[in-house]
Design a protein around this motif. Structure first.
Motif, PDB file in Angstrom:
ATOM      1  N   ASP A 121     -15.241  54.680  19.024  1.00 23.60           N
ATOM      2  CA  ASP A 121     -15.666  55.821  19.827  1.00 23.60           C
ATOM      3  C   ASP A 121     -14.462  56.674  20.197  1.00 23.60           C
ATOM      4  O   ASP A 121     -13.324  56.414  19.776  1.00 23.60           O
ATOM      5  CB  ASP A 121     -16.457  55.369  21.050  1.00 23.60           C
ATOM      6  CG  ASP A 121     -15.621  54.595  22.070  1.00 23.60           C
ATOM      7  OD1 ASP A 121     -14.388  54.500  21.910  1.00 23.60           O
ATOM      8  OD2 ASP A 121     -16.208  54.066  23.033  1.00 23.60           O
ATOM      9  N   GLU A 122     -14.694  57.708  21.007  1.00 28.09           N
ATOM     10  CA  GLU A 122     -13.627  58.651  21.351  1.00 28.09           C
ATOM     11  C   GLU A 122     -12.517  58.010  22.171  1.00 28.09           C
ATOM     12  O   GLU A 122     -11.410  58.562  22.263  1.00 28.09           O
ATOM     13  CB  GLU A 122     -14.213  59.861  22.089  1.00 28.09           C
ATOM     14  CG  GLU A 122     -14.855  59.551  23.425  1.00 28.09           C
ATOM     15  CD  GLU A 122     -16.279  59.006  23.287  1.00 28.09           C
ATOM     16  OE1 GLU A 122     -16.891  58.690  24.340  1.00 28.09           O
ATOM     17  OE2 GLU A 122     -16.764  58.882  22.146  1.00 28.09           O
ATOM     18  N   THR A 126     -14.007  49.765  19.368  1.00 21.24           N
ATOM     19  CA  THR A 126     -14.876  49.379  18.260  1.00 21.24           C
ATOM     20  C   THR A 126     -15.818  48.288  18.731  1.00 21.24           C
ATOM     21  O   THR A 126     -15.382  47.263  19.254  1.00 21.24           O
ATOM     22  CB  THR A 126     -14.050  48.881  17.062  1.00 21.24           C
ATOM     23  OG1 THR A 126     -13.257  49.960  16.558  1.00 21.24           O
ATOM     24  CG2 THR A 126     -14.949  48.369  15.949  1.00 21.24           C
ATOM     25  N   GLN A 199     -14.845  58.395  13.818  1.00 14.45           N
ATOM     26  CA  GLN A 199     -15.140  58.412  15.254  1.00 14.45           C
ATOM     27  C   GLN A 199     -16.643  58.587  15.437  1.00 14.45           C
ATOM     28  O   GLN A 199     -17.264  59.457  14.826  1.00 14.45           O
ATOM     29  CB  GLN A 199     -14.384  59.556  15.927  1.00 14.45           C
ATOM     30  CG  GLN A 199     -14.551  59.584  17.437  1.00 14.45           C
ATOM     31  CD  GLN A 199     -13.674  60.654  18.066  1.00 14.45           C
ATOM     32  OE1 GLN A 199     -12.441  60.564  18.045  1.00 14.45           O
ATOM     33  NE2 GLN A 199     -14.299  61.682  18.611  1.00 14.45           N
ATOM     34  N   HIS A 200     -17.219  57.737  16.296  1.00 12.90           N
ATOM     35  CA  HIS A 200     -18.674  57.708  16.426  1.00 12.90           C
ATOM     36  C   HIS A 200     -19.019  57.336  17.866  1.00 12.90           C
ATOM     37  O   HIS A 200     -18.377  56.466  18.458  1.00 12.90           O
ATOM     38  CB  HIS A 200     -19.243  56.660  15.451  1.00 12.90           C
ATOM     39  CG  HIS A 200     -20.728  56.669  15.340  1.00 12.90           C
ATOM     40  ND1 HIS A 200     -21.556  56.063  16.265  1.00 12.90           N
ATOM     41  CD2 HIS A 200     -21.549  57.213  14.406  1.00 12.90           C
ATOM     42  CE1 HIS A 200     -22.823  56.233  15.900  1.00 12.90           C
ATOM     43  NE2 HIS A 200     -22.851  56.914  14.780  1.00 12.90           N
ATOM     44  N   PRO A 201     -20.037  57.955  18.461  1.00  7.85           N
ATOM     45  CA  PRO A 201     -20.396  57.609  19.842  1.00  7.85           C
ATOM     46  C   PRO A 201     -20.772  56.138  19.984  1.00  7.85           C
ATOM     47  O   PRO A 201     -21.299  55.522  19.053  1.00  7.85           O
ATOM     48  CB  PRO A 201     -21.606  58.511  20.127  1.00  7.85           C
ATOM     49  CG  PRO A 201     -21.527  59.612  19.131  1.00  7.85           C
ATOM     50  CD  PRO A 201     -20.885  59.027  17.918  1.00  7.85           C
ATOM     51  N   TRP A 202     -20.513  55.597  21.161  1.00 11.17           N
ATOM     52  CA  TRP A 202     -20.870  54.214  21.483  1.00 11.17           C
ATOM     53  C   TRP A 202     -22.379  54.134  21.641  1.00 11.17           C
ATOM     54  O   TRP A 202     -22.972  54.808  22.475  1.00 11.17           O
ATOM     55  CB  TRP A 202     -20.174  53.799  22.771  1.00 11.17           C
ATOM     56  CG  TRP A 202     -20.311  52.354  23.139  1.00 11.17           C
ATOM     57  CD1 TRP A 202     -21.376  51.762  23.737  1.00 11.17           C
ATOM     58  CD2 TRP A 202     -19.340  51.326  22.942  1.00 11.17           C
ATOM     59  NE1 TRP A 202     -21.134  50.421  23.930  1.00 11.17           N
ATOM     60  CE2 TRP A 202     -19.881  50.126  23.456  1.00 11.17           C
ATOM     61  CE3 TRP A 202     -18.061  51.299  22.392  1.00 11.17           C
ATOM     62  CZ2 TRP A 202     -19.201  48.913  23.430  1.00 11.17           C
ATOM     63  CZ3 TRP A 202     -17.380  50.093  22.370  1.00 11.17           C
ATOM     64  CH2 TRP A 202     -17.931  48.914  22.879  1.00 11.17           C
ATOM     65  N   THR A 203     -23.051  53.320  20.820  1.00  9.81           N
ATOM     66  CA  THR A 203     -24.505  53.241  20.853  1.00  9.81           C
ATOM     67  C   THR A 203     -24.954  51.799  20.730  1.00  9.81           C
ATOM     68  O   THR A 203     -24.188  50.909  20.378  1.00  9.81           O
ATOM     69  CB  THR A 203     -25.130  54.046  19.689  1.00  9.81           C
ATOM     70  OG1 THR A 203     -24.615  53.542  18.454  1.00  9.81           O
ATOM     71  CG2 THR A 203     -24.833  55.530  19.817  1.00  9.81           C
TER      72      THR A 203
END
Length: 291
Positions: A121-122, A126, A199-203
């Motif tokens: 995430d940003e 991980t 980079q990917h949002p925390w989901t």
């Protein structure tokens, strides 16, 4: 593979136009340009796309598997793509040399089938489920693995021509493991390379209402399709115990049980059990196909 040409495939349902545009900008900013970029509207119209980006609108949502198969077919028809790179539409390539690194990896290894990115995430975190190995404490440790991450990865087109594409019936969940097991059984290498960052949002995967049903059904289909007969009950028993230990929602457990029953009763595709040599190889890589 000399001078591999990259084709970028992005699925969208039309609900993240700002994130999609940011991702496409990060694709365009790579030091090694992609040969092709295609965005698949998975049952939804597409926003205006930048020049040089192809758009394909599917009449209905075919899920992750069906949508990615549509992207592969589009890129294959172009005739000038050696490596397919799948990226989530809410991801972002922070570094500009991702494609250059990928091309170098495929150029150096003809048996390299799948490369899995690191997803963070940003804040640089991980999630455990985004590390494709059992010992997931260090997301910066790369190497050969037995599955890969759907959000960011690369696939050899030569490999796909040999083993086939994504399992359409799966729709979503475990489609990556299905593809990885077939790749390993055909002698290809699956590599987790943490220097390749998406980079990917925390989901949470459980945010999807059908997650519990799909994950149970597709686990059963994985076992039925690919495991030698003695390993099928061991694999399903271990995942049943893990699910019972981890799931805190009665509604989730009911949906999981319904999905398990659906997987047992419904066909999930042809059965082609992997070789015992592949089982041994996966065990040496740290993840025998019983967990």
């Amino acid at each position: 593979m000399s001078h591999p040409r990259l084709g970028i495939a992005i699925l969208t349902m039309g609900n993240r136009p700002a994130e999609l545009r940011a991702l496409l900008d990060s694709v365009a900013g790579q030091t090694l340009p992609a040969t092709r970029v295609v965005v698949i509207g998975n049952g939804s119209p597409l926003p205006e796309l930048p020049s040089g980006v192809a758009g394909v609108v599917l009449e209905e949502n075919l899920g992750v598997s069906g949508g990615r198969n549509a992207a592969v077919e589009h890129l294959r028809a172009c005739g000038d793509v050696d490596v397919v790179v799948d990226l989530d539409d809410d991801g972002l390539l922070v570094d500009t040399d991702v494609f250059k690194t990928l091309a170098s990896m495929y150029e150096a290894d003809r048996r390299l089938g799948i490369v899995s990115f690191r997803i963070a995430d940003e804040r640089g975190r991980t999630q455990r489920r985004h590390v494709p190995r059992l010992r997931s404490g260090d997301p910066l440790r790369g190497g050969e693995v037995t599955t890969f991450l759907g959000g960011g990865h690369a696939l050899s087109m030569r490999m796909l021509d040999r083993i086939g594409g994504w399992p359409d019936a799966f729709f979503f969940t475990h489609e990556e493991t299905d593809l990885a097991w077939r790749a390993l059984d055909d002698g290809w290498r699956v590599v987790y390379e943490p220097s390749l960052l998406l980079q990917h949002p925390w989901t949470s995967p459980a945010r999807h209402a059908v997650y519990y049903r799909m994950t149970a059904r597709n686990r059963v289909w994985l076992a039925k399709r690919h495991l030698p007969a003695p390993l099928v009950p061991a694999y399903l028993a271990s995942w049943t115990l893990l699910t019972l230990a981890r799931t805190r929602s009665w509604g989730g457990l009911r949906a999981w049980a319904a999905g398990f029953a659906e997987g047992v009763c419904a066909p999930g595709g042809p059965r082609r059990p992997m070789r015992w040599a592949t089982v041994a190889r996966m065990t040496r890589l740290g993840r025998p196909p019983v967990v």
